[in-house]
Write a protein that holds these residues in place. Structure first.
Motif, mmCIF file in Angstrom:
data_model
loop_
_atom_site.group_PDB
_atom_site.id
_atom_site.type_symbol
_atom_site.label_atom_id
_atom_site.label_comp_id
_atom_site.label_asym_id
_atom_site.label_seq_id
_atom_site.Cartn_x
_atom_site.Cartn_y
_atom_site.Cartn_z
ATOM 1 N N VAL A 170 19.596 -18.749 -19.010
ATOM 2 C CA VAL A 170 20.769 -17.879 -18.965
ATOM 3 C C VAL A 170 20.381 -16.511 -19.481
ATOM 4 C CG1 VAL A 170 22.348 -19.818 -19.297
ATOM 5 C CG2 VAL A 170 21.543 -18.549 -21.283
ATOM 6 N N ARG A 223 24.396 -12.458 -21.341
ATOM 7 C CA ARG A 223 25.843 -12.654 -21.236
ATOM 8 C C ARG A 223 26.226 -14.121 -21.133
ATOM 9 N NH1 ARG A 223 26.901 -9.020 -16.077
ATOM 10 N NH2 ARG A 223 25.055 -10.248 -15.496
ATOM 11 N N LYS A 240 25.366 -16.116 -18.679
ATOM 12 C CA LYS A 240 25.455 -16.534 -17.286
ATOM 13 C C LYS A 240 24.096 -16.994 -16.786
ATOM 14 C CE LYS A 240 29.315 -13.477 -16.097
ATOM 15 N NZ LYS A 240 29.808 -12.425 -15.165
ATOM 16 N N LYS A 241 24.126 -17.874 -15.788
ATOM 17 C CA LYS A 241 22.890 -18.410 -15.241
ATOM 18 C C LYS A 241 22.032 -17.287 -14.672
ATOM 19 C CE LYS A 241 21.076 -21.854 -12.016
ATOM 20 N NZ LYS A 241 21.407 -22.867 -10.987
#
Length: 625
Positions: A516, A519, A521-522
């Motif tokens: 990730v 942030r 996210k991925k």
């Protein structure tokens, strides 16, 4: 003979002086007729140097004697069942015999001698651990103590060490769980007579054999595979990249902190030094130079390959000593639970020593497990994070080496090692090399000059242009009916040297590892230049750029898959053939092999037969789709 004098620290004590004289007399009486020298058991020599009896006596007065050496097996005393209480403990002809136990102790003794010679720590637990042969900090002394200590008073068949090793051997081959092994140890400790030295748990049993060199280092890993909590980040509680906590949340009231992931690292130096500590193995470590018979056009061993010979020419200082080790690296993921419905992937990283003869170098006993990478999913591109400890040690083994005792020459030498290549299947190749094996530029050999075509209505990428690998004057290059229906006048793709690859890698942006981003996210993974997704960590090795061949593809996967596809198609095996209805539609899209195109006859789809024989049910060639 009373040997309590060996424990006297005052070497001027009359009992110590008298004991030394009795030892010298015993050694001379048991000396072979042709010998004039005996092994010196002083702390400094530790039975690794031969001297005259007078010189040995002087050393024993000057340096003291190895306390653990109370069985004088190197001076004529028999190492048998009556003397040491070990006996022959064969299990189905594969158990731990007296000879095997003595060979194991000899290997540890050789490593101990090298450690004492170079002044390094004896146990690997830190520089503050005592290193004298009489102290508890000496692993050989502890092993000898456990190897000679009776399992219980009056036991003549097992020692503490041999019994525990046999139990662990049975646990391994029988695949016992740790809990069941704990239950067995508790039962045995209660059933044996008082005074029996039996561990009550699996952890206690492992402590007894830890000095055999079977230990490993545990390194915490970020939950998202960003970094190792090691060296600069050893004392961090959060990941410096994604700010993820190092430890899991545990129930209230529990003080134990549990990390998300733990990497297990088995040091390479220790394994390589043990190869040369055993005389039999040390002799085979120079087989590639001393005994290999080279025949032109025949490759029986990696030393016959062009890569090996090219490496020797480029690095003459390394090749000058045949004891320097050439390694191969193999890695792949597997499900340790055996239940494929349970999604889990463990990645072992194994090194293979190619110095050994071909009938040994690819056998299990000589495989060196160096890393055990955890995780429910494949590490992917982030595998470089886990490889960091191994690469750092390989860099040190190349530039500095490690002081190693050679059991053949009886000398200390500077052992160096080099990694020649990796061996993987295609997906693992992408993870290790940094070249993605997906997309229109998937072929690592063709590189930016790869040929591709979208088939199955654009849903599948196929790689064409294979006829360019034929000789320029080959008649099939000009044929419009074979391959993809086009004449081929392009030459074979250019071979990329290490310098060419580095020139391409210099155009990459810096790779940030982790599943990730900052942030949470991925992280999206896509090639930043051509099909390069990262600069492989292997290029940190000083010699990696000079190698003729850096990565090998696993023969088993390639041969098996291609063989099954060809045979399945030729024999028209149901479920195995590649001659499907979609394949015939691809021929229509490519405008080749018109005689094999599907046709509509009386409202039914007719598939013309190919060169192989159809099964009786399909003789008509009519099939419903």
């Amino acid at each position: 003979m009373d040997r309590s004098w060996m424990e006297i620290r005052n070497r001027r004590h009359p009992l110590y002086i008298e004991g030394v004289k009795e030892f010298i007399k015993f050694a001379i009486d048991h000396m072979p007729p042709s010998e004039t020298l005996i092994w010196c058991p002083c702390i400094r020599c530790n039975n690794f140097n031969k001297m005259t009896p007078d010189e040995v006596e002087e050393h024993m007065y000057a340096w003291g004697v190895v306390v653990a050496y109370n069985r004088w097996v190197y001076h004529g005393e028999e190492f048998d069942q009556e003397n040491n209480g070990q006996g022959n403990t064969n299990i189905e002809e594969e158990g731990i015999t007296v000879d095997a136990m003595q060979e194991i102790l000899d290997d540890v003794r050789a490593e101990q001698f090298a450690n004492d010679w170079t002044g390094s720590s004896a146990t690997g637990h830190g520089p503050d651990m005592p290193n004298d042969l009489q102290g508890e900090g000496n692993k050989f002394a502890r092993l000898m103590r456990d190897a000679e200590k009776e399992l219980y008073p009056g036991c003549e068949k097992f020692s503490v060490l041999s019994f525990i090793m046999m139990l662990l051997h049975i646990k391994l081959i029988s695949k016992w769980s740790n809990n069941s092994f704990d239950m067995l140890l508790k039962l045995l400790s209660d059933a044996f007579p008082p005074g029996a030295t039996i561990p009550r748990t699996y952890k206690e049993a492992k402590k007894v054999i830890r000095d055999l060199g079977l230990t490993y280092k545990k390194i915490h890993v970020c939950k998202n595979d960003c970094v190792l909590f090691w060296k600069d980040y050893e004392f961090e509680d959060t990941c410096p990249s994604c700010n993820t906590p190092r430890y899991k949340e545990v129930q209230k009231g529990k003080s134990k902190r549990v990390p998300h992931k733990v990497l297990r690292y088995f040091p390479v130096k220790q394994k390589l030094r043990r190869f040369f500590g055993s005389r039999k193995i040390a002799e085979d470590m120079t087989w590639h130079k001393d005994k290999r018979v080279e025949e032109e056009g025949v490759m029986r061993h990696p030393a016959d390959s062009l890569t090996w010979k090219d490496f020797d020419q480029k690095h003459e200082s390394f090749a000058s000593d045949p004891r320097n080790v050439r390694l191969g690296l193999a890695s792949d993921g597997f499900n340790p639970y055996g239940n494929m419905s349970n999604s889990y992937s463990v990645w072992p990283v194994i090194l293979v020593p190619y110095n050994l003869p071909p009938w040994k170098c690819m056998k299990d006993p000589f495989f060196m497990l160096t890393l055990l990478i955890p995780g429910r999913k494949s590490p992917g591109v982030d595998i470089d994070v886990f490889l960091r400890p191994l690469i750092d040690e390989l860099k040190e083994l190349w530039s500095i080496g490690v002081d190693t005792y050679d059991a053949v020459t009886k000398q200390i030498f500077q052992l160096r090692a080099a990694l020649l290549w990796t061996i993987n299947d295609l997906p693992a190749y992408a993870n290790l090399s940094g070249w993605s094996t997906k997309g229109k530029l998937a072929c690592p050999n063709c590189n930016e000059d790869a040929s591709h075509q979208y088939l199955h209505n654009g849903k599948k990428t196929c790689y064409m242009g294979h006829s360019r690998f034929l000789p320029m004057d080959h008649p099939m290059r000009k044929s419009n009916h074979t391959f993809d229906g086009k004449a081929e006048d392009r030459p074979e793709p250019k071979f990329l040297s290490g310098e060419d690859v580095v020139a391409q890698l210099n155009r990459l942006v810096q790779t940030i590892f982790g599943k990730v981003d900052e942030r949470g996210k991925k992280r999206k993974r896509s090639p930043s230049y051509l099909n390069w997704s990262k600069r492989s960590i292997f290029f940190e090795l000083p010699y990696w750029e000079t190698l003729l061949l850096r990565h090998n593809l696993d023969v088993m996967h390639i041969v098996k898959n291609i063989f099954e596809s060809i045979i399945g198609t030729i024999m028209n095996i149901l479920g195995k053939t590649k001659d499907s209805y979609k394949a015939r539609l691809d021929m229509v899209a490519m405008k080749i092999r018109h005689e094999l195109h599907p046709k509509c006859v009386d409202g039914k789809t007719y598939i013309p037969p190919a060169c192989y024989a159809f099964f009786p049910s399909e003789k008509s060639g009519f099939c419903e789709f």
